[in-house]
Design a protein around this motif. Structure first.
Motif, PDB file in Angstrom:
ATOM      1  N   LEU A  22      31.927  24.793   1.039  1.00 48.21           N
ATOM      2  CA  LEU A  22      32.077  24.559  -0.400  1.00 48.21           C
ATOM      3  C   LEU A  22      33.537  24.605  -0.830  1.00 48.21           C
ATOM      4  O   LEU A  22      33.941  23.879  -1.738  1.00 48.21           O
ATOM      5  N   ALA A  23      34.333  25.438  -0.170  1.00 48.87           N
ATOM      6  CA  ALA A  23      35.769  25.470  -0.458  1.00 48.87           C
ATOM      7  C   ALA A  23      36.404  24.125  -0.115  1.00 48.87           C
ATOM      8  O   ALA A  23      37.295  23.650  -0.835  1.00 48.87           O
ATOM      9  N   LEU A  24      35.928  23.520   0.955  1.00 48.10           N
ATOM     10  CA  LEU A  24      36.424  22.188   1.313  1.00 48.10           C
ATOM     11  C   LEU A  24      36.034  21.153   0.263  1.00 48.10           C
ATOM     12  O   LEU A  24      36.811  20.245  -0.044  1.00 48.10           O
ATOM     13  N   ASP A  25      34.835  21.297  -0.296  1.00 44.06           N
ATOM     14  CA  ASP A  25      34.416  20.391  -1.369  1.00 44.06           C
ATOM     15  C   ASP A  25      35.347  20.518  -2.575  1.00 44.06           C
ATOM     16  O   ASP A  25      35.686  19.513  -3.202  1.00 44.06           O
ATOM     17  N   VAL A  26      35.760  21.736  -2.879  1.00 43.88           N
ATOM     18  CA  VAL A  26      36.703  21.946  -3.988  1.00 43.88           C
ATOM     19  C   VAL A  26      38.026  21.260  -3.662  1.00 43.88           C
ATOM     20  O   VAL A  26      38.593  20.545  -4.489  1.00 43.88           O
ATOM     21  N   ALA A  27      38.499  21.461  -2.454  1.00 40.40           N
ATOM     22  CA  ALA A  27      39.790  20.887  -2.057  1.00 40.40           C
ATOM     23  C   ALA A  27      39.756  19.357  -2.022  1.00 40.40           C
ATOM     24  O   ALA A  27      40.774  18.714  -2.280  1.00 40.40           O
ATOM     25  N   ASN A  28      38.599  18.804  -1.722  1.00 41.13           N
ATOM     26  CA  ASN A  28      38.488  17.344  -1.575  1.00 41.13           C
ATOM     27  C   ASN A  28      37.961  16.627  -2.813  1.00 41.13           C
ATOM     28  O   ASN A  28      37.700  15.422  -2.758  1.00 41.13           O
ATOM     29  N   ALA A  29      37.816  17.332  -3.915  1.00 37.77           N
ATOM     30  CA  ALA A  29      37.302  16.712  -5.144  1.00 37.77           C
ATOM     31  C   ALA A  29      38.232  15.576  -5.568  1.00 37.77           C
ATOM     32  O   ALA A  29      39.452  15.707  -5.521  1.00 37.77           O
ATOM     33  N   LYS A  30      37.607  14.481  -5.964  1.00 37.11           N
ATOM     34  CA  LYS A  30      38.385  13.282  -6.289  1.00 37.11           C
ATOM     35  C   LYS A  30      38.706  13.127  -7.780  1.00 37.11           C
ATOM     36  O   LYS A  30      39.554  12.337  -8.149  1.00 37.11           O
ATOM     37  N   ASN A  31      37.995  13.869  -8.612  1.00 43.47           N
ATOM     38  CA  ASN A  31      38.265  13.767 -10.044  1.00 43.47           C
ATOM     39  C   ASN A  31      37.897  15.087 -10.714  1.00 43.47           C
ATOM     40  O   ASN A  31      37.393  16.006 -10.065  1.00 43.47           O
ATOM     41  N   ASP A  32      38.152  15.167 -12.006  1.00 47.25           N
ATOM     42  CA  ASP A  32      37.918  16.422 -12.735  1.00 47.25           C
ATOM     43  C   ASP A  32      36.453  16.833 -12.720  1.00 47.25           C
ATOM     44  O   ASP A  32      36.138  18.021 -12.623  1.00 47.25           O
ATOM     45  N   TYR A  33      35.560  15.861 -12.829  1.00 45.69           N
ATOM     46  CA  TYR A  33      34.129  16.178 -12.828  1.00 45.69           C
ATOM     47  C   TYR A  33      33.723  16.777 -11.482  1.00 45.69           C
ATOM     48  O   TYR A  33      33.052  17.814 -11.437  1.00 45.69           O
ATOM     49  N   GLU A  34      34.106  16.139 -10.390  1.00 43.47           N
ATOM     50  CA  GLU A  34      33.773  16.657  -9.056  1.00 43.47           C
ATOM     51  C   GLU A  34      34.393  18.028  -8.833  1.00 43.47           C
ATOM     52  O   GLU A  34      33.776  18.903  -8.226  1.00 43.47           O
ATOM     53  N   LEU A  35      35.611  18.214  -9.323  1.00 47.31           N
ATOM     54  CA  LEU A  35      36.291  19.500  -9.170  1.00 47.31           C
ATOM     55  C   LEU A  35      35.549  20.603  -9.924  1.00 47.31           C
ATOM     56  O   LEU A  35      35.302  21.682  -9.381  1.00 47.31           O
ATOM     57  N   ALA A  36      35.178  20.331 -11.168  1.00 46.03           N
ATOM     58  CA  ALA A  36      34.469  21.332 -11.969  1.00 46.03           C
ATOM     59  C   ALA A  36      33.122  21.675 -11.332  1.00 46.03           C
ATOM     60  O   ALA A  36      32.742  22.852 -11.253  1.00 46.03           O
ATOM     61  N   LYS A  37      32.421  20.656 -10.867  1.00 49.64           N
ATOM     62  CA  LYS A  37      31.119  20.881 -10.234  1.00 49.64           C
ATOM     63  C   LYS A  37      31.278  21.689  -8.945  1.00 49.64           C
ATOM     64  O   LYS A  37      30.546  22.654  -8.707  1.00 49.64           O
ATOM     65  N   ALA A  38      32.243  21.321  -8.121  1.00 52.64           N
ATOM     66  CA  ALA A  38      32.472  22.013  -6.851  1.00 52.64           C
ATOM     67  C   ALA A  38      32.891  23.462  -7.085  1.00 52.64           C
ATOM     68  O   ALA A  38      32.440  24.370  -6.373  1.00 52.64           O
ATOM     69  N   LYS A  39      33.726  23.694  -8.094  1.00 50.38           N
ATOM     70  CA  LYS A  39      34.150  25.063  -8.404  1.00 50.38           C
ATOM     71  C   LYS A  39      32.974  25.914  -8.876  1.00 50.38           C
ATOM     72  O   LYS A  39      32.877  27.094  -8.534  1.00 50.38           O
ATOM     73  N   ALA A  40      32.085  25.331  -9.664  1.00 48.86           N
ATOM     74  CA  ALA A  40      30.922  26.071 -10.156  1.00 48.86           C
ATOM     75  C   ALA A  40      29.998  26.458  -8.998  1.00 48.86           C
ATOM     76  O   ALA A  40      29.525  27.597  -8.925  1.00 48.86           O
ATOM     77  N   ILE A  41      29.765  25.525  -8.097  1.00 45.55           N
ATOM     78  CA  ILE A  41      28.906  25.803  -6.939  1.00 45.55           C
ATOM     79  C   ILE A  41      29.569  26.829  -6.036  1.00 45.55           C
ATOM     80  O   ILE A  41      28.919  27.762  -5.550  1.00 45.55           O
ATOM     81  N   TYR A  42      30.868  26.704  -5.826  1.00 40.08           N
ATOM     82  CA  TYR A  42      31.606  27.660  -5.004  1.00 40.08           C
ATOM     83  C   TYR A  42      31.529  29.062  -5.615  1.00 40.08           C
ATOM     84  O   TYR A  42      31.290  30.040  -4.912  1.00 40.08           O
ATOM     85  N   SER A  43      31.715  29.150  -6.916  1.00 41.68           N
ATOM     86  CA  SER A  43      31.677  30.438  -7.597  1.00 41.68           C
ATOM     87  C   SER A  43      30.307  31.103  -7.451  1.00 41.68           C
ATOM     88  O   SER A  43      30.213  32.312  -7.211  1.00 41.68           O
ATOM     89  N   THR A  44      29.255  30.323  -7.570  1.00 42.88           N
ATOM     90  CA  THR A  44      27.902  30.845  -7.394  1.00 42.88           C
ATOM     91  C   THR A  44      27.704  31.365  -5.973  1.00 42.88           C
ATOM     92  O   THR A  44      27.153  32.447  -5.763  1.00 42.88           O
ATOM     93  N   GLN A  45      28.176  30.604  -5.007  1.00 45.31           N
ATOM     94  CA  GLN A  45      28.033  31.011  -3.604  1.00 45.31           C
ATOM     95  C   GLN A  45      28.877  32.248  -3.307  1.00 45.31           C
ATOM     96  O   GLN A  45      28.461  33.125  -2.543  1.00 45.31           O
ATOM     97  N   LEU A  46      30.045  32.338  -3.903  1.00 42.45           N
ATOM     98  CA  LEU A  46      30.903  33.508  -3.716  1.00 42.45           C
ATOM     99  C   LEU A  46      30.206  34.775  -4.229  1.00 42.45           C
ATOM    100  O   LEU A  46      30.248  35.825  -3.576  1.00 42.45           O
ATOM    101  N   ALA A  47      29.544  34.667  -5.370  1.00 42.53           N
ATOM    102  CA  ALA A  47      28.799  35.805  -5.909  1.00 42.53           C
ATOM    103  C   ALA A  47      27.639  36.172  -4.981  1.00 42.53           C
ATOM    104  O   ALA A  47      27.352  37.349  -4.762  1.00 42.53           O
ATOM    105  N   ARG A  48      26.999  35.165  -4.418  1.00 47.56           N
ATOM    106  CA  ARG A  48      25.896  35.399  -3.478  1.00 47.56           C
ATOM    107  C   ARG A  48      26.399  36.153  -2.247  1.00 47.56           C
ATOM    108  O   ARG A  48      25.786  37.115  -1.799  1.00 47.56           O
ATOM    109  N   VAL A  49      27.509  35.699  -1.684  1.00 48.42           N
ATOM    110  CA  VAL A  49      28.093  36.351  -0.512  1.00 48.42           C
ATOM    111  C   VAL A  49      28.465  37.791  -0.844  1.00 48.42           C
ATOM    112  O   VAL A  49      28.196  38.707  -0.063  1.00 48.42           O
TER     113      VAL A  49
END
Length: 70
Positions: free
Chosen positions: A22-49
């Motif tokens: 998911l961190a790679l998805d954040v790094a590879n986001a191509k636009n603001d929408y993809e970045l915001a979505k990837a960050k939200a998913i990453y944040s959720t997974q970070l809380a899970r971990v």
């Protein structure tokens, strides 16, 4: 208890691997929408971990103090 701890450790390893992906998805986001979505998913997974780590640490402390029945 030992089996439970081993399962938690494996689960944590799997979830950390997903977090890395998911961190790679954040790094590879191509636009603001993809970045915001990837960050939200990453944040959720970070809380899970973090929650799994807390659970594992608690289980290890319980086992260390011999508070479980055998």
């Amino acid at each position: 208890m030992e089996t439970y701890i081993q399962q938690l450790q494996q689960f944590l390893a799997d979830e950390k691997e997903l977090l890395t992906d998911l961190a790679l998805d954040v790094a590879n986001a191509k636009n603001d929408y993809e970045l915001a979505k990837a960050k939200a998913i990453y944040s959720t997974q970070l809380a899970r971990v973090s929650g799994i780590e807390d659970t594992l640490n608690m289980a290890l402390k319980v086992e260390e103090k011999g508070l479980t029945s055998k």
